[in-house]
Structures are given as structure tokens and as C-alpha cells.
Design a protein around this motif. Structure first.
Motif, mmCIF file in Angstrom:
data_model
loop_
_atom_site.group_PDB
_atom_site.id
_atom_site.type_symbol
_atom_site.label_atom_id
_atom_site.label_comp_id
_atom_site.label_asym_id
_atom_site.label_seq_id
_atom_site.Cartn_x
_atom_site.Cartn_y
_atom_site.Cartn_z
ATOM 1 N N PRO A 53 0.835 -1.210 0.000
ATOM 2 C CA PRO A 53 0.000 0.000 0.000
ATOM 3 C C PRO A 53 0.866 1.256 0.000
ATOM 4 O O PRO A 53 1.983 1.265 0.544
ATOM 5 N N LYS A 54 0.350 2.272 -0.623
ATOM 6 C CA LYS A 54 1.076 3.541 -0.646
ATOM 7 C C LYS A 54 1.041 4.173 0.743
ATOM 8 O O LYS A 54 0.025 4.098 1.443
ATOM 9 N N PRO A 55 2.125 4.813 1.160
ATOM 10 C CA PRO A 55 2.075 5.551 2.421
ATOM 11 C C PRO A 55 1.104 6.722 2.286
ATOM 12 O O PRO A 55 0.974 7.332 1.222
ATOM 13 N N ILE A 56 0.427 7.016 3.373
ATOM 14 C CA ILE A 56 -0.568 8.090 3.389
ATOM 15 C C ILE A 56 0.050 9.344 3.978
ATOM 16 O O ILE A 56 0.690 9.302 5.032
ATOM 17 N N ILE A 57 -0.139 10.467 3.296
ATOM 18 C CA ILE A 57 0.159 11.758 3.911
ATOM 19 C C ILE A 57 -1.157 12.496 4.079
ATOM 20 O O ILE A 57 -1.940 12.623 3.139
ATOM 21 N N ALA A 58 -1.413 12.931 5.314
ATOM 22 C CA ALA A 58 -2.587 13.740 5.619
ATOM 23 C C ALA A 58 -2.167 15.204 5.605
ATOM 24 O O ALA A 58 -1.210 15.585 6.287
ATOM 25 N N VAL A 59 -2.866 16.011 4.816
ATOM 26 C CA VAL A 59 -2.485 17.412 4.627
ATOM 27 C C VAL A 59 -3.523 18.308 5.291
ATOM 28 O O VAL A 59 -4.663 18.399 4.834
ATOM 29 N N VAL A 60 -3.136 18.963 6.379
ATOM 30 C CA VAL A 60 -4.032 19.866 7.096
ATOM 31 C C VAL A 60 -4.228 21.134 6.260
ATOM 32 O O VAL A 60 -3.278 21.648 5.667
ATOM 33 N N THR A 61 -5.452 21.643 6.238
ATOM 34 C CA THR A 61 -5.843 22.746 5.345
ATOM 35 C C THR A 61 -5.377 22.434 3.922
ATOM 36 O O THR A 61 -4.723 23.243 3.272
ATOM 37 N N GLY A 62 -5.756 21.241 3.463
ATOM 38 C CA GLY A 62 -5.233 20.730 2.195
ATOM 39 C C GLY A 62 -5.707 21.450 0.964
ATOM 40 O O GLY A 62 -5.170 21.220 -0.125
ATOM 41 N N THR A 63 -6.710 22.341 1.092
ATOM 42 C CA THR A 63 -7.155 23.108 -0.075
ATOM 43 C C THR A 63 -6.723 24.572 0.010
ATOM 44 O O THR A 63 -7.081 25.367 -0.845
ATOM 45 N N GLY A 64 -5.956 24.925 1.040
ATOM 46 C CA GLY A 64 -5.405 26.270 1.132
ATOM 47 C C GLY A 64 -4.141 26.399 0.297
ATOM 48 O O GLY A 64 -3.729 25.447 -0.389
ATOM 49 N N VAL A 121 -6.581 14.731 1.841
ATOM 50 C CA VAL A 121 -6.733 16.185 1.911
ATOM 51 C C VAL A 121 -7.762 16.530 2.981
ATOM 52 O O VAL A 121 -8.934 16.173 2.867
ATOM 53 N N LEU A 122 -7.321 17.226 4.028
ATOM 54 C CA LEU A 122 -8.230 17.656 5.081
ATOM 55 C C LEU A 122 -8.797 19.022 4.719
ATOM 56 O O LEU A 122 -8.042 19.952 4.386
ATOM 57 N N THR A 123 -10.099 19.167 4.799
ATOM 58 C CA THR A 123 -10.744 20.418 4.426
ATOM 59 C C THR A 123 -12.027 20.610 5.211
ATOM 60 O O THR A 123 -12.675 19.638 5.619
ATOM 61 N N ARG A 124 -12.397 21.848 5.433
ATOM 62 C CA ARG A 124 -13.683 22.141 6.070
ATOM 63 C C ARG A 124 -14.834 21.963 5.100
ATOM 64 O O ARG A 124 -15.968 21.776 5.505
ATOM 65 N N ASN A 125 -14.528 22.049 3.811
ATOM 66 C CA ASN A 125 -15.590 22.071 2.800
ATOM 67 C C ASN A 125 -15.287 21.090 1.675
ATOM 68 O O ASN A 125 -14.735 21.472 0.633
ATOM 69 N N TYR A 183 1.281 16.688 7.034
ATOM 70 C CA TYR A 183 1.731 18.068 6.830
ATOM 71 C C TYR A 183 0.871 18.920 7.739
ATOM 72 O O TYR A 183 -0.336 19.063 7.545
ATOM 73 N N SER A 184 1.496 19.472 8.772
ATOM 74 C CA SER A 184 0.798 20.197 9.823
ATOM 75 C C SER A 184 0.902 21.693 9.563
ATOM 76 O O SER A 184 1.987 22.219 9.297
ATOM 77 N N ASN A 185 -0.236 22.362 9.672
ATOM 78 C CA ASN A 185 -0.289 23.782 9.349
ATOM 79 C C ASN A 185 -1.264 24.456 10.294
ATOM 80 O O ASN A 185 -2.326 23.910 10.591
ATOM 81 N N THR A 186 -0.910 25.629 10.790
ATOM 82 C CA THR A 186 -1.794 26.387 11.665
ATOM 83 C C THR A 186 -2.141 27.724 11.018
ATOM 84 O O THR A 186 -1.395 28.236 10.184
ATOM 85 N N VAL A 187 -3.272 28.278 11.425
ATOM 86 C CA VAL A 187 -3.817 29.474 10.786
ATOM 87 C C VAL A 187 -4.139 30.508 11.854
ATOM 88 O O VAL A 187 -4.780 30.170 12.863
ATOM 89 N N PRO A 188 -3.720 31.765 11.689
ATOM 90 C CA PRO A 188 -4.046 32.768 12.708
ATOM 91 C C PRO A 188 -5.554 32.974 12.816
ATOM 92 O O PRO A 188 -6.270 32.930 11.806
ATOM 93 N N PRO A 189 -6.071 33.191 14.014
ATOM 94 C CA PRO A 189 -7.518 33.316 14.183
ATOM 95 C C PRO A 189 -8.110 34.546 13.520
ATOM 96 O O PRO A 189 -9.333 34.629 13.376
ATOM 97 N N TRP A 190 -7.270 35.483 13.088
ATOM 98 C CA TRP A 190 -7.789 36.659 12.399
ATOM 99 C C TRP A 190 -7.737 36.527 10.881
ATOM 100 O O TRP A 190 -8.090 37.460 10.157
ATOM 101 N N HIS A 191 -7.327 35.378 10.380
ATOM 102 C CA HIS A 191 -7.247 35.175 8.933
ATOM 103 C C HIS A 191 -8.635 35.330 8.318
ATOM 104 O O HIS A 191 -9.611 34.734 8.782
ATOM 105 N N GLN A 192 -8.738 36.117 7.265
ATOM 106 C CA GLN A 192 -10.045 36.446 6.708
ATOM 107 C C GLN A 192 -10.726 35.272 6.010
ATOM 108 O O GLN A 192 -11.929 35.294 5.786
ATOM 109 N N SER A 193 -9.977 34.244 5.673
ATOM 110 C CA SER A 193 -10.564 33.101 4.964
ATOM 111 C C SER A 193 -11.001 31.984 5.913
ATOM 112 O O SER A 193 -11.514 30.967 5.458
ATOM 113 N N TYR A 194 -10.806 32.170 7.232
ATOM 114 C CA TYR A 194 -11.135 31.134 8.198
ATOM 115 C C TYR A 194 -11.975 31.733 9.317
ATOM 116 O O TYR A 194 -12.057 32.963 9.470
ATOM 117 N N THR A 195 -12.587 30.870 10.103
ATOM 118 C CA THR A 195 -13.424 31.315 11.215
ATOM 119 C C THR A 195 -12.962 30.677 12.529
ATOM 120 O O THR A 195 -13.728 30.616 13.484
#
Length: 332
Positions: free
Chosen positions: A20-31, A51-55, A93-105
Motif C-alpha cells: 500500500p502507498k504511504p498516506i500523507i494527511a495534509v491539514v488545510t489541504g485546499t489552502g 486532503v483535510l478540508t472544512r468544505n 503536513y501540519s499547518n496552523t492558521v491565525p484566528p484573524w485570517h479572513q478566509s477562516y473562522t
């Protein structure tokens, strides 16, 4: 009694022995970062990209799904959601987003997000964390009281290390993509001139730029492949728990606007505004003050030896302007 012979024997059972192929999980994968990382891993054909996504119904998520990537609805502020998404993953792939970012809530700060992702990865026995980080500034620099956008990510490095998880901290400079995505350049005087708008940073201040769309994905992929093929415990990898600056080239914002004028043939005025507060947030203005004073990774050459040795080929300011900016304005 005659023996009945089956004249139509069943075909032999085929057992797929392909590992099986190794899995990479990408946080905010559509950003912006996630798209680049997801694309690079998927295009190799060697990795299963989750791909991890809210939508999941979003345009990018749907396009990725049609290409064969796995789309998972996940909330990076909820540990249970992350655990479900990280299950069975070799790398995150770990990624964090500032709480004031206009594209996130999101409501959680970046350090709290990073802790949740690290804890979920630990619980799921993820083998490798690839964390998109930034340099540590600290509260004493220029009396700014710290730069939370940078410092929260840098503190997350330490937390991940404290868990004993194999990890690499990919430290990023200014994103040249912002020239196109914000955008920072526009036509004025009926198209007779262009205005390039910068924030705080002087046009002649040496900086480091990363072409996220083109160069981030291959950089992250090269690290992951180095670990995947290491052949020994990942904790022994020489890059484990290292902070690795990644950048496409060193230059100045003035050189960017000059290159736009050169390739479009349109006079380009470079204006620098004193803050970005009205457009974004005062924390981002503090980032630009740090960049204008510190310059980002002043002792490193770019591309760095680490990524060059891994075979990563980087773009140039000329290529960026030619492919992303000039077509928007070039005179016919």
C-alpha cells in the motif's frame, strides 16, 4: 459412476502483492500551502494523499477528488476530527492558521492548533510530522512584545519535539505568491502605469522569497522521501527535529516591481504603506516590521544546501513574473 469434470474452471485467484502507498494527511489541504503539498505528493504516484478540508464540496476539493485524492472533512480545532483524519497516516503536513485570517473562522490560537495536531498525530502513531513554521522573534525585539504569528509556530516546534515524534520544521519566508493572490499590483491611470504596493518593508531591503505554488510542495516531498527511504529508525535521521529554512531566492521587493516593469513594458510605481492593519491585522504589520529590520534568515544562502542536496529545483523571480504577473498586464 463417472467423474464430472468442470470444463470451465474458475480463474486462479489473483492476490495483489503491491504494498500500500504511504498516506500523507495534509491539514488545510485546499489552502495555498496545502494545495501545493497535496499536488506534489499526488503527482509522484507513490503517495496516497488525504486532503483535510472544512468544505469537501468546494471547488479545489472536488477537483482533487476527481484526480484520485482522498477528501476528508476535518476541523483542525477539534482533536477527535483530527484523530479520525490522521488514522493510518505515515506522515502529516501540519499547518496552523491565525484566528484573524479572513478566509477562516477558527477561534483557537496557532499554538493551540499545533498542540492539537501533534497530540492527534501521537495518538495515531503517525511516523513523521512536517510542520510549516516560522522563525522565533521573542518579546524583546523592537519593543513589539513578540510577533504572535511567528512565535506561536516556533513554540509549536518545541512541543512536537517534547512528544518525541520524528519531525521537521519547515521555516518559511515571504510568500511571493501574495503579489498575485492579494494582489499587490494593479493598473492605474487607465492602464498607463502600474502601482506596486508594499507594506512597511523598504524596496531595497534584502529578503527571502518562497514561491509557494511551485516550490513548497517539492521541498516538503523531498524531506518526506528522505525519511521514508532512510532504512533506519526515523529518530536517527540527521534532519529529525531540525528547523529547515526553505526559500526560492533572495532578493528585494524593489527587484520584484522592477521585473514587473521590465516584462510588461509598463512604468511601475513602488509605494510602501506604513501598515497592513486596515487590510488584515496589526500582527501582520508586526511581521513586516520584523522583516524590514531582520530581513529573514540573513546568514543563509538560498536555495539552501539541504534542499539542493535533495535535488529540489527552485523557481526565479523572472519565471514568477513571466508566468503569474506579466500576462495580467502585458501590452499587446
Amino acid at each position: 459412476m463417472p467423474v464430472l469434470v468442470n470444463s470451465h474452471p474458475s480463474p486462479p485467484l489473483h492476490i495483489d502483492m503491491t504494498p500500500p502507498k504511504p498516506i500523507i494527511a495534509v491539514v488545510t489541504g485546499t489552502g495555498a500551502q496545502g494545495r501545493a503539498v497535496s499536488r506534489a505528493f499526488h503527482d509522484t504516484g507513490k503517495w496516497h494523499v488525504r486532503v483535510l478540508t472544512r468544505n469537501p464540496a468546494g471547488k479545489v476539493a472536488q477537483a482533487f477528488q476527481k484526480e484520485g485524492m482522498e477528501i476528508v472533512k476535518a476541523n483542525f480545532e477539534d482533536k477527535a476530527s483530527l484523530v479520525k483524519a490522521f488514522e493510518g497516516a505515515y506522515a502529516v503536513y501540519s499547518n496552523t492558521v491565525p484566528p484573524w485570517h479572513q478566509s477562516y473562522t477558527n477561534k483557537l490560537g496557532e499554538y493551540e492548533q499545533g498542540v492539537l495536531q501533534a497530540d492527534a498525530a501521537k495518538q495515531c502513531n503517525v511516523q513523521l510530522i512536517l510542520f510549516g513554521t516560522l522563525p522565533y522573534v521573542g518579546p524583546e525585539f523592537m519593543g513589539l512584545g513578540g510577533v504572535e504569528l511567528y512565535d506561536a509556530k516556533a513554540r509549536t516546534n518545541d512541543y512536537i519535539t517534547s512528544l518525541g515524534l520524528p519531525a521537521v520544521y519547515i521555516s518559511m519566508p515571504a510568500f511571493i505568491d501574495n503579489v498575485h493572490s492579494w494582489p499587490l499590483v494593479k493598473a492605474i491611470d487607465g492602464g498607463a502605469k502600474l502601482e506596486f504596493v508594499g507594506y512597511v518593508v523598504k524596496p531595497d531591503k534584502p529578503m527571502v522569497f518562497l514561491w509557494v505554488e511551485r516550490d513548497l510542495g517539492p521541498s516538503v516531498l523531498a524531506i518526506a522521501e528522505s525519511f521514508r527511504t532512510f532504512g533506519r529508525p526515523l529518530a536517527e535521521h540527521p534532519l529529525n527535529h531540525n528547523v529547515l529554512p526553505v526559500g526560492s531566492w533572495r532578493g528585494t521587493w524593489g527587484q520584484v516591481s522592477d521585473e514587473i516593469e521590465k516584462q510588461t513594458g509598463i512604468p511601475t510605481i513602488h509605494n510602501v504603506l506604513p501598515s497592513v492593519d486596515q487590510r488584515w491585522h496589526r500582527e501582520l504589520t508586526k511581521v513586516f516590521h520584523y522583516q524590514n529590520t531582520h530581513g529573514l534568515f540573513p546568514t543563509d544562502n538560498f536555495p539552501t544546501k539541504v534542499f539542493s542536496s535533495l535535488g529540489v529545483q527552485y523557481g526565479t523571480v523572472e519565471e514568477f513574473v513571466r508566468t503569474k504577473i506579466a500576462p495580467m498586464f502585458r501590452k499587446s
